[in-house]
Design a protein around this motif. Structure first.
Motif, PDB file in Angstrom:
ATOM      1  N   LYS A 268       0.786  -1.195  -0.056  1.00 44.28           N
ATOM      2  CA  LYS A 268      -0.041  -0.130   0.029  1.00 44.28           C
ATOM      3  C   LYS A 268       0.944   1.336  -0.090  1.00 44.28           C
ATOM      4  CE  LYS A 268      -4.134   2.166   2.552  1.00 44.28           C
ATOM      5  NZ  LYS A 268      -4.683   1.943   3.823  1.00 44.28           N
ATOM      6  N   LYS A 269       1.920   1.252   0.714  1.00 44.55           N
ATOM      7  CA  LYS A 269       3.021   2.317   0.731  1.00 44.55           C
ATOM      8  C   LYS A 269       3.548   2.717  -0.433  1.00 44.55           C
ATOM      9  CE  LYS A 269       5.655   5.342   3.095  1.00 44.55           C
ATOM     10  NZ  LYS A 269       5.350   6.595   3.606  1.00 44.55           N
ATOM     11  N   ILE A 270       4.154   1.626  -1.234  1.00 48.49           N
ATOM     12  CA  ILE A 270       4.575   1.692  -2.519  1.00 48.49           C
ATOM     13  C   ILE A 270       3.669   2.227  -3.565  1.00 48.49           C
ATOM     14  CG2 ILE A 270       5.964   0.882  -4.310  1.00 48.49           C
ATOM     15  CD1 ILE A 270       7.281  -1.188  -1.976  1.00 48.49           C
ATOM     16  N   GLU A 271       2.539   1.629  -3.637  1.00 43.87           N
ATOM     17  CA  GLU A 271       1.428   2.006  -4.648  1.00 43.87           C
ATOM     18  C   GLU A 271       1.089   3.447  -4.463  1.00 43.87           C
ATOM     19  OE1 GLU A 271      -0.541  -2.290  -5.748  1.00 43.87           O
ATOM     20  OE2 GLU A 271      -1.359  -1.305  -3.917  1.00 43.87           O
ATOM     21  N   GLY A 272       1.196   3.920  -3.111  1.00 44.78           N
ATOM     22  CA  GLY A 272       0.879   5.384  -3.106  1.00 44.78           C
ATOM     23  C   GLY A 272       1.759   6.579  -3.638  1.00 44.78           C
ATOM     24  N   GLU A 273       2.922   5.717  -4.104  1.00 47.06           N
ATOM     25  CA  GLU A 273       3.933   6.844  -4.566  1.00 47.06           C
ATOM     26  C   GLU A 273       3.449   7.159  -5.933  1.00 47.06           C
ATOM     27  OE1 GLU A 273       6.597   8.168  -2.882  1.00 47.06           O
ATOM     28  OE2 GLU A 273       6.054   7.140  -1.052  1.00 47.06           O
ATOM     29  N   ASN A 274       3.951   8.123  -6.652  1.00 44.63           N
ATOM     30  CA  ASN A 274       3.522   8.573  -7.974  1.00 44.63           C
ATOM     31  C   ASN A 274       4.608   9.188  -8.706  1.00 44.63           C
ATOM     32  OD1 ASN A 274       1.940   8.806 -10.349  1.00 44.63           O
ATOM     33  ND2 ASN A 274       0.932  10.515  -9.769  1.00 44.63           N
ATOM     34  N   PRO A 275       5.332   8.541  -9.506  1.00 48.11           N
ATOM     35  CA  PRO A 275       4.916   6.987 -10.296  1.00 48.11           C
ATOM     36  C   PRO A 275       5.443   5.914  -9.230  1.00 48.11           C
ATOM     37  CG  PRO A 275       6.794   7.809 -11.172  1.00 48.11           C
ATOM     38  CD  PRO A 275       6.604   9.197 -10.469  1.00 48.11           C
ATOM     39  N   HIS A 276       5.122   4.885  -9.374  1.00 50.75           N
ATOM     40  CA  HIS A 276       5.699   3.632  -8.676  1.00 50.75           C
ATOM     41  C   HIS A 276       6.078   2.367  -9.672  1.00 50.75           C
ATOM     42  CE1 HIS A 276       2.107   0.960  -8.904  1.00 50.75           C
ATOM     43  NE2 HIS A 276       1.109   2.139  -8.614  1.00 50.75           N
ATOM     44  N   PRO A 277       7.141   1.752  -9.347  1.00 52.09           N
ATOM     45  CA  PRO A 277       7.445   0.518 -10.220  1.00 52.09           C
ATOM     46  C   PRO A 277       6.163  -0.424 -10.155  1.00 52.09           C
ATOM     47  CG  PRO A 277       8.449   0.367  -7.826  1.00 52.09           C
ATOM     48  CD  PRO A 277       7.812   1.650  -8.082  1.00 52.09           C
TER      49      PRO A 277
ATOM     50  N   ARG B 178      11.589  -8.270 -15.468  1.00 49.49           N
ATOM     51  CA  ARG B 178      12.106  -7.372 -16.085  1.00 49.49           C
ATOM     52  C   ARG B 178      12.834  -6.471 -14.940  1.00 49.49           C
ATOM     53  NH1 ARG B 178       8.943  -5.655 -21.589  1.00 49.49           N
ATOM     54  NH2 ARG B 178       8.961  -7.806 -22.614  1.00 49.49           N
ATOM     55  N   GLY B 179      13.693  -5.595 -15.474  1.00 53.15           N
ATOM     56  CA  GLY B 179      14.194  -4.936 -14.579  1.00 53.15           C
ATOM     57  C   GLY B 179      13.275  -3.588 -14.082  1.00 53.15           C
ATOM     58  N   GLY B 180      13.464  -3.130 -12.999  1.00 57.59           N
ATOM     59  CA  GLY B 180      12.040  -2.181 -12.410  1.00 57.59           C
ATOM     60  C   GLY B 180      11.231  -2.816 -11.738  1.00 57.59           C
ATOM     61  N   HIS B 181      11.371  -4.077 -11.584  1.00 62.09           N
ATOM     62  CA  HIS B 181      10.042  -4.666 -10.903  1.00 62.09           C
ATOM     63  C   HIS B 181      10.367  -4.843  -9.524  1.00 62.09           C
ATOM     64  CE1 HIS B 181       6.307  -6.870 -12.150  1.00 62.09           C
ATOM     65  NE2 HIS B 181       6.301  -7.484 -11.007  1.00 62.09           N
ATOM     66  N   VAL B 182       9.430  -4.800  -8.567  1.00 59.87           N
ATOM     67  CA  VAL B 182       9.387  -5.055  -7.154  1.00 59.87           C
ATOM     68  C   VAL B 182       8.448  -6.262  -6.709  1.00 59.87           C
ATOM     69  CG1 VAL B 182       9.024  -4.313  -4.769  1.00 59.87           C
ATOM     70  CG2 VAL B 182      10.155  -2.842  -6.678  1.00 59.87           C
ATOM     71  N   ILE B 183       8.916  -7.340  -6.044  1.00 57.24           N
ATOM     72  CA  ILE B 183       8.186  -8.273  -5.566  1.00 57.24           C
ATOM     73  C   ILE B 183       8.250  -8.127  -4.016  1.00 57.24           C
ATOM     74  CG2 ILE B 183       8.117 -10.942  -5.596  1.00 57.24           C
ATOM     75  CD1 ILE B 183      10.008 -11.121  -7.782  1.00 57.24           C
ATOM     76  N   ILE B 184       7.070  -8.236  -3.691  1.00 57.28           N
ATOM     77  CA  ILE B 184       6.879  -8.271  -2.129  1.00 57.28           C
ATOM     78  C   ILE B 184       6.204  -9.545  -1.590  1.00 57.28           C
ATOM     79  CG2 ILE B 184       5.674  -7.041  -0.081  1.00 57.28           C
ATOM     80  CD1 ILE B 184       5.543  -4.791  -1.954  1.00 57.28           C
ATOM     81  N   ALA B 185       6.924 -10.106  -0.657  1.00 55.15           N
ATOM     82  CA  ALA B 185       6.705 -11.556  -0.342  1.00 55.15           C
ATOM     83  C   ALA B 185       6.729 -11.825   1.160  1.00 55.15           C
ATOM     84  CB  ALA B 185       7.443 -12.707  -1.083  1.00 55.15           C
ATOM     85  N   THR B 186       6.471 -12.878   1.734  1.00 58.15           N
ATOM     86  CA  THR B 186       6.795 -13.172   3.227  1.00 58.15           C
ATOM     87  C   THR B 186       7.700 -14.300   2.941  1.00 58.15           C
ATOM     88  OG1 THR B 186       5.147 -15.097   2.711  1.00 58.15           O
ATOM     89  CG2 THR B 186       4.323 -12.867   3.784  1.00 58.15           C
ATOM     90  N   ASN B 187       8.045 -15.108   4.063  1.00 59.73           N
ATOM     91  CA  ASN B 187       9.108 -16.207   3.996  1.00 59.73           C
ATOM     92  C   ASN B 187       8.590 -17.214   2.544  1.00 59.73           C
ATOM     93  OD1 ASN B 187      10.761 -15.336   5.488  1.00 59.73           O
ATOM     94  ND2 ASN B 187       9.470 -16.313   7.411  1.00 59.73           N
ATOM     95  N   LEU B 188       7.283 -17.478   2.278  1.00 61.83           N
ATOM     96  CA  LEU B 188       7.075 -17.980   1.246  1.00 61.83           C
ATOM     97  C   LEU B 188       7.907 -17.731   0.025  1.00 61.83           C
ATOM     98  CD1 LEU B 188       4.680 -20.041   0.283  1.00 61.83           C
ATOM     99  CD2 LEU B 188       3.409 -18.333  -0.608  1.00 61.83           C
ATOM    100  N   GLY B 189       8.320 -16.498  -0.203  1.00 66.89           N
ATOM    101  CA  GLY B 189       9.020 -16.133  -1.504  1.00 66.89           C
ATOM    102  C   GLY B 189      10.447 -16.236  -1.132  1.00 66.89           C
ATOM    103  N   GLY B 190      10.867 -16.875   0.175  1.00 62.88           N
ATOM    104  CA  GLY B 190      12.322 -16.863   0.486  1.00 62.88           C
ATOM    105  C   GLY B 190      12.701 -18.373   0.405  1.00 62.88           C
ATOM    106  N   ARG B 191      11.956 -19.406   0.380  1.00 62.83           N
ATOM    107  CA  ARG B 191      12.226 -20.652   0.508  1.00 62.83           C
ATOM    108  C   ARG B 191      11.851 -21.563  -0.507  1.00 62.83           C
ATOM    109  NH1 ARG B 191       9.684 -24.415   5.355  1.00 62.83           N
ATOM    110  NH2 ARG B 191      10.865 -26.075   5.013  1.00 62.83           N
ATOM    111  N   GLY B 192      13.097 -21.888  -1.195  1.00 65.42           N
ATOM    112  CA  GLY B 192      12.882 -22.686  -2.445  1.00 65.42           C
ATOM    113  C   GLY B 192      12.400 -22.136  -3.854  1.00 65.42           C
ATOM    114  N   THR B 193      12.147 -20.761  -3.480  1.00 64.35           N
ATOM    115  CA  THR B 193      11.497 -20.293  -4.987  1.00 64.35           C
ATOM    116  C   THR B 193      12.642 -19.657  -5.856  1.00 64.35           C
ATOM    117  OG1 THR B 193       9.653 -19.246  -3.304  1.00 64.35           O
ATOM    118  CG2 THR B 193      10.116 -18.279  -5.638  1.00 64.35           C
TER     119      THR B 193
END
Length: 546
Positions: A166-175, A194-209
């Motif tokens: 929500k915080k990043i989406e509130g920026e204008n512009p945002h990636p 591609r470059g410029g992308h942001v992935i927001i994850a829990t530990n789900l994205g930090g284990r074997g992904t």
């Protein structure tokens, strides 16, 4: 303390056919390790039902543990064979390896990597204040994305991930942003970022992904992993940082932590000291686990073994025919022993009753087990308890209303295969249900009516009418209790109870559905009584099974 978006989430457990919110349920989250939503898990001791009430969801039945085998002892069973072999990229620290050596007789070896790691770890940052920490996370993620890298932000829980989104989406512009907190909904392994992308994850994205990025991203430094919490073990930290620098590609990692969320010993310390302290804590944690949690697990498994030994002996009270599975049998194949009312409960209802007895005993003795009381005394108490219960069942007796219902339901199932020829004493067993708890006897009398009409003996229409009239009176008990539940709920939820969505609440819909069923039941009873009166002296009455 149970917090939505941390210890649990509200989400669908089934595919929604209509309104999605009707399929919402409380789902535990393994936020400290894997970040996985544990959809098949239900909390005990009423916690699951309390949270459902808090969020005004449909309530689920209480559950009991009847079979007990821990992961710890499950893997130890392999030691009787060739032992345990495996490969892990994140085995943990020395404390973890020592634990595996003590309990699983394993040796650990480091296999050199095929390629050199090209990962750059930037200095860890501690920030004071939640708002300032969130601001720095947002700016760091956007700055790195603007440089042409892909950013993987790993948060401790879903709540933090959602706030950062929500915080990043509130920026204008945002990636461009991808959220990865639920594996079934957000499958990021199919995408090449591609470059410029942001992935927001829990530990789900930090284990074997396996996160794939364009070659242009690797030229600019590769995947940037931003860890926003301090993991409880080196193993989890290495798993998160291991998302980048894979297959010889470059990568960057950094921890940006909120000092307010850290243990006092970590606050203000450099990351090297924090890791050293964590390793010391891990040694003590494993030591405590071995002298406390593992001892409790061992006690529960020993008690479960005592119960299983009792069951083995209990089987001997039934012949092979009595233990046969009747579900697929035709009417001509049903053994003679089921055509009469025996002195004992049938095998399956008796087995279910004993399993429930064991589960309730275990629940009531949790505190004794936590206090590590004498296992021989607990075993003797358990054995006495289940032996008394078994003797009652072998004499056809039980104080549990539901044991009699299961017995009667099983015999009614046999009756349905041969409706006009034999009732397999189902009617007699429904009478036992009625006598066990007269206040909830509507179902028992309704089923007696069904069997009475099917058998068509002398005076069956008059008897059926009398049973239906009594059943109708008893249904009022259900209606009264359901009404009281609805009123109590409406009073209780005037406070700070949090609804899971706007509009009519699922719990009220559930109660309303029950009331509608009871009212429809009364209507059907009235119709059946009228039809029986019309058929007096005109011909046989018949039942239909839908």
């Amino acid at each position: 303390m149970m917090t939505q978006g941390r210890e649990y989430m509200i989400d669908q457990t089934l595919e929604a056919v209509g309104d999605k919110h009707l399929y919402h349920a409380i789902i535990p989250v393994d936020f400290q390790a894997s970040g996985v939503l544990e959809k098949n898990k239900r909390w005990g001791d009423g916690l699951q039902q309390f949270l459902e009430m808090k969020h005004q969801l449909a309530t689920t039945p209480l559950s009991n543990v009847t079979n007990y085998l821990s992961n710890f002892h499950y893997f130890q069973k392999y030691l009787k064979g060739n032992g345990i072999f495996g490969v892990s990229g994140t085995l943990g620290g020395d404390a973890d390896k020592d634990f595996l050596a003590r309990h699983y007789e394993t040796d650990s070896y480091i296999i050199p990597a095929h390629r050199h790691k090209k990962v750059v770890e930037l200095p860890a940052i501690q920030v004071t204040g939640q708002a300032q920490w969130m601001e720095i996370l947002c700016k760091t993620a956007m700055r790195v994305a603007e440089s042409g890298q892909v950013v993987l932000v790993v948060c401790e829980d879903v709540k933090t991930a959602s706030e950062l989104l929500k915080k990043i989406e509130g920026e204008n512009p945002h990636p461009p942003i991808t959220l990865y907190t639920i594996s079934e909904k957000h499958n990021i392994e199919r995408t090449k970022f591609r470059g410029g992308h942001v992935i927001i994850a829990t530990n789900l994205g930090g284990r074997g992904t396996d996160i794939k990025v364009d070659q242009d991203v690797n030229i600019r430094g590769g995947l940037f992993v931003l860890l926003t919490h301090y993991p409880g073990s080196r193993r989890v930290e290495k798993q998160v940082f291991g998302r980048t620098g894979r297959k010889g590609n470059p990568g960057m990692v950094q921890m940006i932590l909120c000092g307010d969320n850290l243990a006092p010993a970590y606050q203000g310390q450099p990351v090297e000291i924090m890791r050293q302290l964590r390793e010391e804590y891990e040694v003590q944690r494993i030591k405590d686990m071995e002298t406390d949690e593992l001892l409790e697990i061992k006690m529960k498994e020993d008690l479960f073994g005592t119960f299983c030994e009792f069951l083995d002996k209990f089987h001997g009270n039934f012949t092979k025919q009595e233990r046969d599975d009747l579900s697929g049998m035709g009417p001509n194949d049903v053994p003679e022993c089921f055509k009469e009312k025996g002195p004992k409960f049938d095998y399956q209802p008796a087995l279910n009753a004993l399993k429930e007895t064991w589960a309730l005993w275990l629940t009531l003795h949790e505190e004794h087990i936590r206090q590590h009381e004498d296992i021989s005394v607990l075993k003797a108490d358990l054995l006495e308890h289940i032996t008394n219960r078994g003797n009652m069942l072998l004499n056809g007796k039980s104080q549990n209303f539901y044991d009699h219902i299961k017995q009667a339901t099983g015999r009614t199932d046999l009756h349905l295969r041969n409706k006009s020829k034999c009732d397999y004493e189902a009617k007699s067993y429904w009478k036992d249900v009625e006598e066990c708890d007269p206040f909830y006897s509507a179902v028992a009398m309704y089923n007696q009516t069904f069997i009475t009409i099917n058998m068509g003996k002398d005076g069956y229409k008059t008897e059926a009418q009398e049973l239906l009239e009594r059943a109708k009176t008893s249904v009022d008990v259900y209606l009264s209790e359901t009404t009281n539940t609805m009123v109590s709920f409406q009073i209780a939820t005037r406070g700070n109870f949090e609804p899971h969505h706007e509009g009519e609440r699922n719990f009220l819909k559930q109660i309303d559905s029950r009331m509608s069923i009871h009212q429809a039941w009364i209507l059907n009873i009235d119709l059946a009584v009228n039809q029986l009166k019309e058929l007096e002296g005109e011909g046989p009455a018949m039942t239909e099974v839908s």
